[in-house]
Enzyme design. Structure first.
Site, mmCIF file in Angstrom:
data_model
loop_
_atom_site.group_PDB
_atom_site.id
_atom_site.type_symbol
_atom_site.label_atom_id
_atom_site.label_comp_id
_atom_site.label_asym_id
_atom_site.label_seq_id
_atom_site.Cartn_x
_atom_site.Cartn_y
_atom_site.Cartn_z
ATOM 1 N N ARG A 261 1.007 -1.222 -0.111
ATOM 2 C CA ARG A 261 0.098 -0.002 0.055
ATOM 3 C C ARG A 261 0.872 1.387 -0.159
ATOM 4 O O ARG A 261 1.841 1.212 0.688
ATOM 5 C CB ARG A 261 -0.985 -0.053 1.082
ATOM 6 C CG ARG A 261 -1.852 -1.195 1.062
ATOM 7 C CD ARG A 261 -2.852 -0.985 2.281
ATOM 8 N NE ARG A 261 -3.576 -2.412 2.402
ATOM 9 C CZ ARG A 261 -4.649 -2.706 3.139
ATOM 10 N NH1 ARG A 261 -4.949 -1.810 4.072
ATOM 11 N NH2 ARG A 261 -5.323 -3.712 3.104
ATOM 12 N N ARG A 276 2.258 0.963 10.442
ATOM 13 C CA ARG A 276 1.701 1.214 8.659
ATOM 14 C C ARG A 276 2.963 1.007 7.888
ATOM 15 O O ARG A 276 4.069 2.045 8.093
ATOM 16 C CB ARG A 276 1.317 2.744 8.974
ATOM 17 C CG ARG A 276 0.622 3.229 7.927
ATOM 18 C CD ARG A 276 -0.085 4.446 8.057
ATOM 19 N NE ARG A 276 -0.974 4.601 9.213
ATOM 20 C CZ ARG A 276 -2.281 4.218 9.010
ATOM 21 N NH1 ARG A 276 -2.881 3.892 7.814
ATOM 22 N NH2 ARG A 276 -3.096 4.124 10.139
ATOM 23 N N GLU A 348 -6.368 -1.155 15.374
ATOM 24 C CA GLU A 348 -7.217 -2.286 14.666
ATOM 25 C C GLU A 348 -6.122 -3.337 14.025
ATOM 26 O O GLU A 348 -5.272 -3.016 13.777
ATOM 27 C CB GLU A 348 -7.698 -1.435 13.353
ATOM 28 C CG GLU A 348 -8.162 -2.294 12.271
ATOM 29 C CD GLU A 348 -8.361 -1.826 10.803
ATOM 30 O OE1 GLU A 348 -8.689 -0.338 10.766
ATOM 31 O OE2 GLU A 348 -8.386 -2.287 9.853
ATOM 32 N N SER A 351 -10.278 -6.358 10.292
ATOM 33 C CA SER A 351 -11.538 -5.434 9.524
ATOM 34 C C SER A 351 -12.304 -6.606 8.819
ATOM 35 O O SER A 351 -11.950 -7.332 7.902
ATOM 36 C CB SER A 351 -10.922 -4.322 8.753
ATOM 37 O OG SER A 351 -12.035 -3.584 8.636
ATOM 38 N N ARG A 390 1.017 -6.553 12.752
ATOM 39 C CA ARG A 390 0.359 -6.219 13.956
ATOM 40 C C ARG A 390 0.394 -6.968 14.939
ATOM 41 O O ARG A 390 0.300 -6.747 15.944
ATOM 42 C CB ARG A 390 -0.784 -5.138 13.443
ATOM 43 C CG ARG A 390 -0.632 -4.061 12.785
ATOM 44 C CD ARG A 390 -1.838 -3.402 12.316
ATOM 45 N NE ARG A 390 -1.725 -1.901 11.494
ATOM 46 C CZ ARG A 390 -2.821 -1.295 11.206
ATOM 47 N NH1 ARG A 390 -3.945 -1.418 11.710
ATOM 48 N NH2 ARG A 390 -2.141 -0.330 10.541
#
Length: 428
Positions: A261, A276, A348, A351, A390
């Site tokens: 990403r 991130r 988070e 999801s 994560r």
RNA sequence: GGAGAGAUGGCCGAGUUGGCUGAAGGCGCUCGCCUGCUAAGUGAGUGUGGGGCGAAAGUUCCACCGAGGGUUCGAAUCCCUCUCUCUCCGCCA
């Protein structure tokens, strides 16, 4: 995307939905645009009908040796007219589609109206937050001290927002991937998929990354290929343009892939550590099911992802995204949020979303019920099960010890040759 | 990268002097009949998307034979471009 007929006949409902989601999209000329499209189309079809009829007539007359020159001459002008309309039509169709592609999914009736993440209701909490007798460190400090994470060399090799793991840090990543895959394959009945990590623009359009979110993607120069931002893209597109049979459903896939990403628009956020990254690993769950089953499948998919955290004994909570926080394609989303002791926040880690028929319509994934004619769109769902990086962060931070070592959760030890604690190793 | 072959309905597979071919035939599937079960047999039906009319069943029109363009009154059939698949050669993990 939404169904054109639905939007046409429920325009006010759609406008109200946009407002609840906080979308600023002008639909005022949608109706006239749609009517224009239809009137052009019906005019075109009438002309084509005439051409078909007369062409048959010409064929019959020629068989009888009759003179057809006047009819042929007339059809020449009709054909010319058809061609003109045919060049005009795609522009109008594109305009309608463009608007349609920008309309987000209708939220599920259970979704709470709200503006931001602050309004997301907490559904449940699991586990107990550890009481630290010392100041817990952030994972990047733990990892660098243990010599298993190396951010400065990653920056040298690739740039910022990349990471390098070495020794047990690399092995732990691999252990987590295998652990998660095994749980979902052996205990939750998912079929493992190893897909391409690069996909074409048709696939990106099918799952909704294109055209709206192009700037979030890495593109391969000179090719119609993009690096996948999530396994959702290749795995959902497995059944693009297919008609499945209802007795194949539900289909449940689990897939490990790296994810890429660009993180456009997140400058300054989470600049340190693994949270991130431009590249990260993820195990993804993807489902295709009948419309009447998708509510239940979302609950079970969420539970499947939660079980990973439970087996790792990591405290987390589940929130339901409110209308303003809901993603573009999702009708309903549960976020799993892991507790991070150093920042004292929930972050988070997964999801889980029900996209209803929104993705299926765009990607043209349909199914047929036994003994019934006609096709219906499937419902698609997906969720992280889980984000590997994560999870590693959560383990380092939640299992850290005063001496700088990190206890390994018991469920993971079989994947690490029985290792129970990470201590500093090797020189860097 | 070089040379050649191909792409038709859920599947297999006809269809190259352009014109009742949305597409023969077969398999599969659905419904009916027959056979005391199973198998076989037999009759009928069986694509998708969109528009109009209809409360609906339905009906009618348009489009679709890998994708996009062209020629023609008319194209699955002729021409061009692209994509993919297969075979041979080269290269390579």
């Amino acid at each position: 995307m939404l169904d054109l007929k639905f939007v046409r006949s429920n325009l006010d409902l759609v406008k109200g939905m946009l407002e609840k989601r906080g979308y600023d999209l002008d639909l005022s000329d949608f109706q006239s645009l749609d009517e224009k499209r239809r009137s052009i189309l019906s005019g075109l079809e009438q002309l084509r009908h005439r051409r078909n009829k007369v062409s048959d007539q010409i064929a019959a007359m020629k068989k009888n040796g009759e003179d057809t020159s006047s009819l042929v001459a007339e059809m020449k002008t009709v054909s010319k007219e058809i061609k003109e309309i045919e060049t005009e039509l795609p522009g109008v169709v594109d305009q309608v589609n463009k608007v349609l592609m920008l309309i987000p999914n209708m939220p599920h009736e259970s979704v709470v109206v709200g503006e931001s993440a602050d309004d997301n209701p907490v559904i449940r909490k699991w586990g107990t937050i550890r009481d630290f007798a010392f100041n817990p460190l952030p994972h990047w400090e733990i990892g660098e001290k243990l010599n298993i994470l190396d951010f400065s060399r990653a920056a040298k090799i690739a740039g910022s927002r990349f990471s390098l793991q070495s020794g047990i840090g690399a092995t732990l990543e691999r252990a987590l991937i295998n652990f998660m895959l095994d749980v979902h394959i052996n205990h939750h009945d998912y079929v493992e998929i190893l897909p391409p990590f690069l996909v074409n623009s048709d696939s990106m359009t099918g799952t909704g990354q294109l055209p709206k979110f192009r700037e979030d993607l890495f593109k391969v120069d000179g090719w119609d290929l993009f690096l996948i931002p999530t396994a959702e893209v290749p795995v959902t597109n497995i059944h693009r343009d297919e008609i499945l049979s209802s007795d194949q459903l539900p289909i449940r896939y689990v897939s490990y892939t790296p994810c890429f990403r660009s993180e456009a628009g997140s400058y300054g956020k989470d600049t340190r550590g693994l949270i991130r990254q431009h590249q990260f690993n993820k195990v993804e769950l993807v489902k295709f099911c009948c419309p009447e089953d998708s509510d239940g499948e979302l609950e079970s998919l969420t539970a499947d992802a939660e079980e990973i955290l439970q087996r790792l004994e990591l405290p987390y909570r589940v929130v339901s995204l409110c209308s303003g926080d809901l993603g573009f394609s999702a009708a309903k989303t549960y976020d799993l949020e892991i507790w991070l002791p150093e920042q004292e926040v929930y972050r988070e880690i997964s999801s889980c979303s029900n996209f209803t028929d929104f993705q299926a319509r765009r990607a043209n994934i349909r199914f047929k019920r036994k003994k019934e004619s006609g096709t219906e769109l499937v419902h698609t769902l997906n969720g992280s099960g889980l984000a590997i990086g994560r999870t590693l962060v959560a383990i380092l931070e939640n299992y850290q010890q005063p001496d700088g070592s990190v206890i390994i959760p018991e469920a993971l030890r079989p994947y690490l040759d029985g290792l129970s604690v990470i201590k500093r190793e090797g020189a860097g």
